[in-house]
Write an enzyme that holds these catalytic residues in place. Structure first.
Site, PDB file in Angstrom:
ATOM      1  N   CYS A   1     -32.595 -21.220 -30.020  1.00 27.92           N
ATOM      2  CA  CYS A   1     -33.337 -19.995 -29.722  1.00 27.92           C
ATOM      3  C   CYS A   1     -34.376 -20.227 -28.636  1.00 27.92           C
ATOM      4  O   CYS A   1     -35.130 -21.212 -28.667  1.00 27.92           O
ATOM      5  CB  CYS A   1     -34.018 -19.490 -30.993  1.00 27.92           C
ATOM      6  SG  CYS A   1     -34.985 -17.987 -30.746  1.00 27.92           S
TER       7      CYS A   1
ATOM      8  N   LYS B   1       3.717   3.626 -12.196  1.00 20.56           N
ATOM      9  CA  LYS B   1       2.289   3.335 -12.321  1.00 20.56           C
ATOM     10  C   LYS B   1       1.594   4.497 -13.012  1.00 20.56           C
ATOM     11  O   LYS B   1       1.627   5.634 -12.535  1.00 20.56           O
ATOM     12  CB  LYS B   1       1.663   3.073 -10.952  1.00 20.56           C
ATOM     13  CG  LYS B   1       0.252   2.479 -11.047  1.00 20.56           C
ATOM     14  CD  LYS B   1      -0.188   1.881  -9.737  1.00 20.56           C
ATOM     15  CE  LYS B   1      -1.484   1.093  -9.892  1.00 20.56           C
ATOM     16  NZ  LYS B   1      -1.901   0.464  -8.625  1.00 20.56           N
TER      17      LYS B   1
ATOM     18  N   CYS C   1     -27.203  -8.016 -32.767  1.00 19.63           N
ATOM     19  CA  CYS C   1     -28.097  -9.129 -32.417  1.00 19.63           C
ATOM     20  C   CYS C   1     -27.361 -10.259 -31.715  1.00 19.63           C
ATOM     21  O   CYS C   1     -27.880 -10.869 -30.766  1.00 19.63           O
ATOM     22  CB  CYS C   1     -28.806  -9.648 -33.665  1.00 19.63           C
ATOM     23  SG  CYS C   1     -27.684 -10.159 -34.989  1.00 19.63           S
TER      24      CYS C   1
ATOM     25  N   LYS D   1       0.850  -1.191   0.000  1.00 21.27           N
ATOM     26  CA  LYS D   1       0.000   0.000   0.000  1.00 21.27           C
ATOM     27  C   LYS D   1       0.886   1.242   0.000  1.00 21.27           C
ATOM     28  O   LYS D   1       2.016   1.210   0.486  1.00 21.27           O
ATOM     29  CB  LYS D   1      -0.910  -0.008   1.233  1.00 21.27           C
ATOM     30  CG  LYS D   1      -1.958   1.088   1.268  1.00 21.27           C
ATOM     31  CD  LYS D   1      -3.107   0.814   0.346  1.00 21.27           C
ATOM     32  CE  LYS D   1      -4.272   1.775   0.599  1.00 21.27           C
ATOM     33  NZ  LYS D   1      -4.003   3.165   0.185  1.00 21.27           N
TER      34      LYS D   1
ATOM     35  N   SER E   1       0.114   8.380 -10.143  1.00 23.88           N
ATOM     36  CA  SER E   1      -1.197   8.176 -10.759  1.00 23.88           C
ATOM     37  C   SER E   1      -2.376   8.254  -9.815  1.00 23.88           C
ATOM     38  O   SER E   1      -3.519   8.178 -10.256  1.00 23.88           O
ATOM     39  CB  SER E   1      -1.217   6.800 -11.431  1.00 23.88           C
ATOM     40  OG  SER E   1      -0.752   5.791 -10.531  1.00 23.88           O
ATOM     41  N   CYS E   2      -2.154   8.389  -8.527  1.00 24.71           N
ATOM     42  CA  CYS E   2      -3.280   8.456  -7.588  1.00 24.71           C
ATOM     43  C   CYS E   2      -4.156   9.665  -7.903  1.00 24.71           C
ATOM     44  O   CYS E   2      -3.668  10.793  -7.969  1.00 24.71           O
ATOM     45  CB  CYS E   2      -2.765   8.550  -6.159  1.00 24.71           C
ATOM     46  SG  CYS E   2      -4.073   8.685  -4.932  1.00 24.71           S
TER      47      CYS E   2
END
Length: 387
Positions: A333, A166, A372, A39, A127-128
């Site tokens: 189907c 990062k 579809c 962390k 990057s935080c």
């Protein structure tokens, strides 16, 4: 193999609440994870508001998590824990996630201290997204190529272990930041950190989520919903730099892992999936990737890293003469009518239902969009090529 380091497997815990304490990392290592990124830690500790986590669901399924966790743990507290972890687990890869305050001496002091206690690699948190006030840390650095270059250069001047940067996705062009990190001397990149988001509002209280005594803030969004963004960023970075990449963002399954490897990552990091399923998912992840490699006839992970990159190009370079037409397997189907509904209201009005409620495709109207096949629950519609 990643940055000259031998990993038992490509799976790491990302810098997150899943690595907030050394005891948690020990349990993850015992469970079989190849590595862990601690962390966030720094010379200037910061608290976090509470609560700081809120989930986002769609169709009854959790697809994302927003956090406003802004905690920075004291570096000095972590140093003896890193040393102990490396003594107990010498074959596991331990990465320190660091943040500075824009000062060269701070970055270099942290680098020297963590490598002196045996850390295998350093991950620079540029990057935080939760640092709007302080414009010299986190994403404020990682959104500026010049600042990114400078910080990486500072750290590399004193680093004797690999340095990974990062990256934030909260930029217009992530490749410009990746290239700046590469010019600064970075050994690897991890992509991506969380996406800045606003997960929602409690309609009963009319308060933003997560509510901190009635108030909230924009936070870092993670989980399966950001996987397409992370996968795109990994591919872009892989095509624009020569650096190895650790893929992060929305990885929950072995299938996700393989996709990130094919897109150019060599290792992967997980967090949100662990929040909801625990460290135990590692066995499924390892077995799935191993089985896939055997099934496809590959000897190792490195054989598939970046395999899909030559097949990615810009839209204008695609074959515009290539089209597809839907083929309906009427035996599969379920007569749900979703393909008819989607094509009628968001397609080309090419699908009608016969007397038995089975779909019939009007090939003259069909626009080859493929919608579809995507909405068909049982997968009874396949797409066949035509020119």
């Amino acid at each position: 193999e990643f940055c000259g380091l031998e990993f038992q497997n490509p799976f790491l815990l990302a810098a997150s609440p899943a690595t907030a304490r050394s005891e948690m990392i020990e349990r993850a290592f015992d469970a079989g994870w190849g590595g862990a990124v601690t962390k966030l830690m720094g010379l200037k500790p910061r608290p976090s508001p509470h609560p700081y986590v809120v989930a986002f669901s769609f169709g009854g399924k959790m697809i994302g998590v927003e956090n406003i966790d802004s905690i920075v743990y004291p570096l000095e507290d972590w140093l003896p824990k890193i040393e102990t972890l490396k003594k107990r687990y010498p074959d596991k890869i331990l990465v320190s996630n660091l943040t500075g305050d824009g000062d060269v001496s701070a970055w270099q002091e942290m680098t020297k201290k963590v490598q002196d206690v045996g850390v295998d690699m350093i991950e620079l948190n540029l990057s935080c997204p939760l640092t709007e006030k302080e414009r010299t840390i986190g994403a404020a650095v990682g959104q500026d190529p010049k600042l990114t270059f400078e910080v990486v250069k500072w750290v590399k001047e004193v680093a004797n272990v690999p340095v990974m940067v990062k990256l934030t996705p909260n930029v217009t062009d992530i490749t410009s930041i990746a290239k700046a990190a590469e010019r600064g001397g970075a050994d690897a990149l991890s992509a991506i950190n969380t996406v800045l988001g606003f997960v929602g509002i409690d309609l009963k209280t009319m308060e933003p989520k997560p509510s901190v005594n009635g108030i909230s803030a924009f936070g870092g969004y993670s989980g399966p919903a950001i996987k397409p963004i992370a996968l795109r960023c990994v591919a872009q970075v892989a095509k624009s730099t020569k650096l190895p990449i650790s893929g992060v963002g929305g990885i929950s399954t072995w299938e996700d892992t393989v996709e990130f490897l094919l897109a150019g990552a060599s290792t992967v990091q997980l967090c949100t999936a662990i929040m909801f399923k625990g460290y135990r998912i590692i066995d499924h992840l390892k077995d799935g990737v191993s089985d896939y490699l055997r099934e496809k006839g590959f000897d190792s992970i490195r054989d598939i890293v970046g395999h899909v990159l030559p097949k990615l190009t810009s839209i204008e370079k695609l074959d515009f003469t290539y089209q597809v037409i839907p083929h309906v397997d009427r035996s599969e189907c379920t007569k749900c009518g979703l393909c008819h509904l989607a094509c009628r209201d968001a397609g080309y009005e090419a699908i009608e239902l016969d007397e038995e409620k089975l779909p019939i495709v009007n090939m003259e109207k069909c626009g080859s969009c493929g919608l579809c096949s995507q909405v068909c629950p049982p997968g009874a519609i396949s797409l066949e090529p035509r020119r």
